[in-house]
Scaffold this motif. Structure first.
Motif, PDB file in Angstrom:
ATOM      1  N   LEU B  11       0.853  -1.179   0.000  1.00 46.76           N
ATOM      2  CA  LEU B  11       0.000   0.000   0.000  1.00 46.76           C
ATOM      3  C   LEU B  11       0.885   1.222   0.000  1.00 46.76           C
ATOM      4  O   LEU B  11       1.781   1.336   0.833  1.00 46.76           O
ATOM      5  N   SER B  12       0.660   2.117  -0.938  1.00 45.63           N
ATOM      6  CA  SER B  12       1.438   3.343  -1.016  1.00 45.63           C
ATOM      7  C   SER B  12       0.509   4.526  -0.807  1.00 45.63           C
ATOM      8  O   SER B  12      -0.530   4.630  -1.472  1.00 45.63           O
ATOM      9  N   VAL B  13       0.853   5.399   0.119  1.00 45.49           N
ATOM     10  CA  VAL B  13       0.014   6.561   0.414  1.00 45.49           C
ATOM     11  C   VAL B  13       0.871   7.813   0.478  1.00 45.49           C
ATOM     12  O   VAL B  13       2.091   7.755   0.707  1.00 45.49           O
ATOM     13  N   GLN B  14       0.226   8.946   0.278  1.00 53.88           N
ATOM     14  CA  GLN B  14       0.897  10.228   0.369  1.00 53.88           C
ATOM     15  C   GLN B  14       0.982  10.638   1.837  1.00 53.88           C
ATOM     16  O   GLN B  14       0.037  10.408   2.618  1.00 53.88           O
ATOM     17  N   GLU B  15       2.078  11.232   2.208  1.00 46.79           N
ATOM     18  CA  GLU B  15       2.223  11.734   3.580  1.00 46.79           C
ATOM     19  C   GLU B  15       1.067  12.661   3.915  1.00 46.79           C
ATOM     20  O   GLU B  15       0.716  13.542   3.125  1.00 46.79           O
ATOM     21  N   GLY B  16       0.473  12.443   5.069  1.00 41.70           N
ATOM     22  CA  GLY B  16      -0.647  13.258   5.498  1.00 41.70           C
ATOM     23  C   GLY B  16      -1.999  12.634   5.195  1.00 41.70           C
ATOM     24  O   GLY B  16      -3.004  13.003   5.828  1.00 41.70           O
ATOM     25  N   ASP B  17      -2.038  11.702   4.254  1.00 43.66           N
ATOM     26  CA  ASP B  17      -3.294  11.015   3.955  1.00 43.66           C
ATOM     27  C   ASP B  17      -3.568   9.942   5.002  1.00 43.66           C
ATOM     28  O   ASP B  17      -2.687   9.562   5.771  1.00 43.66           O
ATOM     29  N   ASN B  18      -4.792   9.442   4.986  1.00 46.70           N
ATOM     30  CA  ASN B  18      -5.148   8.332   5.864  1.00 46.70           C
ATOM     31  C   ASN B  18      -4.850   7.008   5.164  1.00 46.70           C
ATOM     32  O   ASN B  18      -4.999   6.890   3.943  1.00 46.70           O
ATOM     33  N   SER B  19      -4.443   6.017   5.930  1.00 44.33           N
ATOM     34  CA  SER B  19      -4.158   4.684   5.401  1.00 44.33           C
ATOM     35  C   SER B  19      -5.159   3.689   5.975  1.00 44.33           C
ATOM     36  O   SER B  19      -5.532   3.787   7.144  1.00 44.33           O
ATOM     37  N   ILE B  20      -5.558   2.758   5.138  1.00 43.62           N
ATOM     38  CA  ILE B  20      -6.444   1.685   5.599  1.00 43.62           C
ATOM     39  C   ILE B  20      -5.857   0.354   5.163  1.00 43.62           C
ATOM     40  O   ILE B  20      -5.644   0.112   3.980  1.00 43.62           O
ATOM     41  N   ILE B  21      -5.603  -0.493   6.139  1.00 44.79           N
ATOM     42  CA  ILE B  21      -5.061  -1.822   5.880  1.00 44.79           C
ATOM     43  C   ILE B  21      -6.105  -2.834   6.321  1.00 44.79           C
ATOM     44  O   ILE B  21      -6.615  -2.757   7.444  1.00 44.79           O
ATOM     45  N   ASN B  22      -6.422  -3.758   5.438  1.00 42.06           N
ATOM     46  CA  ASN B  22      -7.509  -4.708   5.688  1.00 42.06           C
ATOM     47  C   ASN B  22      -6.994  -6.101   6.015  1.00 42.06           C
ATOM     48  O   ASN B  22      -5.897  -6.488   5.608  1.00 42.06           O
ATOM     49  N   CYS B  23      -7.821  -6.846   6.710  1.00 43.28           N
ATOM     50  CA  CYS B  23      -7.466  -8.200   7.099  1.00 43.28           C
ATOM     51  C   CYS B  23      -8.739  -9.035   7.205  1.00 43.28           C
ATOM     52  O   CYS B  23      -9.743  -8.565   7.740  1.00 43.28           O
ATOM     53  N   ALA B  24      -8.700 -10.248   6.661  1.00 42.84           N
ATOM     54  CA  ALA B  24      -9.818 -11.174   6.766  1.00 42.84           C
ATOM     55  C   ALA B  24      -9.396 -12.366   7.615  1.00 42.84           C
ATOM     56  O   ALA B  24      -8.219 -12.748   7.606  1.00 42.84           O
ATOM     57  N   TYR B  25     -10.324 -12.931   8.338  1.00 43.72           N
ATOM     58  CA  TYR B  25     -10.014 -14.120   9.126  1.00 43.72           C
ATOM     59  C   TYR B  25     -11.069 -15.173   8.865  1.00 43.72           C
ATOM     60  O   TYR B  25     -12.165 -14.871   8.384  1.00 43.72           O
ATOM     61  N   SER B  26     -10.744 -16.413   9.160  1.00 43.73           N
ATOM     62  CA  SER B  26     -11.660 -17.503   8.816  1.00 43.73           C
ATOM     63  C   SER B  26     -12.256 -18.197  10.036  1.00 43.73           C
ATOM     64  O   SER B  26     -13.284 -18.881   9.909  1.00 43.73           O
ATOM     65  N   ASN B  27     -11.648 -18.027  11.204  1.00 42.27           N
ATOM     66  CA  ASN B  27     -12.117 -18.726  12.387  1.00 42.27           C
ATOM     67  C   ASN B  27     -13.249 -17.949  13.055  1.00 42.27           C
ATOM     68  O   ASN B  27     -13.027 -16.910  13.667  1.00 42.27           O
ATOM     69  N   SER B  28     -14.443 -18.451  12.956  1.00 38.91           N
ATOM     70  CA  SER B  28     -15.609 -17.769  13.533  1.00 38.91           C
ATOM     71  C   SER B  28     -15.512 -17.652  15.047  1.00 38.91           C
ATOM     72  O   SER B  28     -16.140 -16.786  15.644  1.00 38.91           O
ATOM     73  N   ALA B  29     -14.734 -18.531  15.662  1.00 40.55           N
ATOM     74  CA  ALA B  29     -14.610 -18.521  17.113  1.00 40.55           C
ATOM     75  C   ALA B  29     -13.576 -17.513  17.608  1.00 40.55           C
ATOM     76  O   ALA B  29     -13.457 -17.283  18.810  1.00 40.55           O
ATOM     77  N   SER B  30     -12.844 -16.903  16.691  1.00 39.19           N
ATOM     78  CA  SER B  30     -11.823 -15.934  17.104  1.00 39.19           C
ATOM     79  C   SER B  30     -12.472 -14.763  17.811  1.00 39.19           C
ATOM     80  O   SER B  30     -13.463 -14.205  17.324  1.00 39.19           O
ATOM     81  N   ASP B  31     -11.924 -14.395  18.965  1.00 36.34           N
ATOM     82  CA  ASP B  31     -12.543 -13.322  19.741  1.00 36.34           C
ATOM     83  C   ASP B  31     -11.563 -12.237  20.145  1.00 36.34           C
ATOM     84  O   ASP B  31     -11.886 -11.361  20.963  1.00 36.34           O
ATOM     85  N   TYR B  32     -10.383 -12.277  19.554  1.00 34.74           N
ATOM     86  CA  TYR B  32      -9.374 -11.290  19.937  1.00 34.74           C
ATOM     87  C   TYR B  32      -8.384 -11.176  18.801  1.00 34.74           C
ATOM     88  O   TYR B  32      -7.921 -12.190  18.274  1.00 34.74           O
ATOM     89  N   PHE B  33      -8.045  -9.946  18.437  1.00 34.82           N
ATOM     90  CA  PHE B  33      -7.122  -9.714  17.328  1.00 34.82           C
ATOM     91  C   PHE B  33      -6.117  -8.643  17.720  1.00 34.82           C
ATOM     92  O   PHE B  33      -6.421  -7.729  18.485  1.00 34.82           O
ATOM     93  N   ILE B  34      -4.933  -8.782  17.155  1.00 30.17           N
ATOM     94  CA  ILE B  34      -3.854  -7.834  17.436  1.00 30.17           C
ATOM     95  C   ILE B  34      -3.263  -7.357  16.115  1.00 30.17           C
ATOM     96  O   ILE B  34      -3.087  -8.145  15.181  1.00 30.17           O
ATOM     97  N   TRP B  35      -2.950  -6.084  16.061  1.00 32.67           N
ATOM     98  CA  TRP B  35      -2.201  -5.532  14.933  1.00 32.67           C
ATOM     99  C   TRP B  35      -0.767  -5.274  15.386  1.00 32.67           C
ATOM    100  O   TRP B  35      -0.526  -4.683  16.431  1.00 32.67           O
ATOM    101  N   TYR B  36       0.177  -5.724  14.529  1.00 36.62           N
ATOM    102  CA  TYR B  36       1.583  -5.494  14.776  1.00 36.62           C
ATOM    103  C   TYR B  36       2.184  -4.674  13.643  1.00 36.62           C
ATOM    104  O   TYR B  36       1.769  -4.785  12.487  1.00 36.62           O
ATOM    105  N   LYS B  37       3.195  -3.904  13.994  1.00 38.77           N
ATOM    106  CA  LYS B  37       3.971  -3.121  13.025  1.00 38.77           C
ATOM    107  C   LYS B  37       5.397  -3.653  13.050  1.00 38.77           C
ATOM    108  O   LYS B  37       5.968  -3.840  14.125  1.00 38.77           O
TER     109      LYS B  37
END
Lengths: 115, 110
Positions: B11-37
């Motif tokens: 994903l390439s964005v201009q400085e100052g713009d907003n960024s959106i990063i998407n993620c899909a998961y398959s486990n319906s029982a998942s109840d907690y998610f973490i984002w790492y950089k």
């Protein structure tokens, strides 16, 4: 407070040699993990330890072994290295019992090249 | 097996713009998610987490949205800065073991 340290930072290893990657944490976390990171494959869990004295297999355990003699140390051993084990290895720790979350803290990584 | 994946590898964005990063998961029982950089040459670093009893959680310049109906979560970074350039992973702790997505590399253009 150092957090998690890993050694060595990088290593070039001949195939067939034995190698131990070291990992030490000073946060008194009960759980520790080893991951490998390969381009395009993200991080994959090799082995883990929920508490000192116990270990478990992750997604890609073959060719690796671990031990957890105490809370702080979690070494990863390659008994006979193969080129497919060329990767960046990350150690991590967590203590959900204390933090209430599953946040894992990662070390700086060890870059291993097997020739 | 269960998986966590990201929609775009880069994903390439201009400085100052907003960024959106998407993620899909398959486990319906998942109840907690973490984002790492993960910055180049470093280990992953915790950004923000969200539990399934929430639809939205905000941090400093970051917001995570969770849509349990379609099993999708997103990380929004406001006013993207050069220091935000990194690979971003969503992760699903399953029994204490993190299942990572492949990562999205965010590049910020000055």
């Amino acid at each position: 407070i150092a957090g998690i340290t890993q050694a060595p930072t990088s290593q070039i290893l001949a195939a067939g040699r034995r190698m131990t990657l070291r990992c030490t944490q000073d946060m008194r976390h009960n759980a520790m993990y080893w991951y490998r990171q390969d381009l395009g494959l993200g991080l994959r869990l090799i082995h883990y330890s929920n508490t000192a004295g116990t270990t478990g297999k992750g997604e890609v355990p073959d060719g690796y072994s671990v031990s957890r003699a105490n809370t702080d140390d979690f070494p990863l051993t390659l008994a006979s290295a193969v080129p497919s084990q060329t990767s960046v290895y990350f150690c991590a720790s967590s203590d959900s019992a204390t933090s209430g979350s599953d946040e894992q803290f990662f070390g700086p990584g060890t870059r291993l090249t097997v020739l | 097996g269960e998986s966590v994946g990201l929609h775009l590898p880069t994903l390439s964005v201009q400085e100052g713009d907003n960024s959106i990063i998407n993620c899909a998961y398959s486990n319906s029982a998942s109840d907690y998610f973490i984002w790492y950089k993960q910055e180049s040459g470093k280990g992953p670093q915790f950004i923000i987490d969200i539990r399934s009893n929430m639809d939205k959680r905000q941090g400093q310049r970051v917001t995570v949205l969770l849509n349990k109906t379609v099993k999708h979560l997103s990380l929004q970074i406001a006013a993207t800065q050069p220091g935000d350039s990194a690979v971003y992973f969503c992760a699903d702790p399953q029994g204490g073991k993190l299942i990572f997505g492949q990562g999205t590399e965010l590049s910020v253009k000055p």
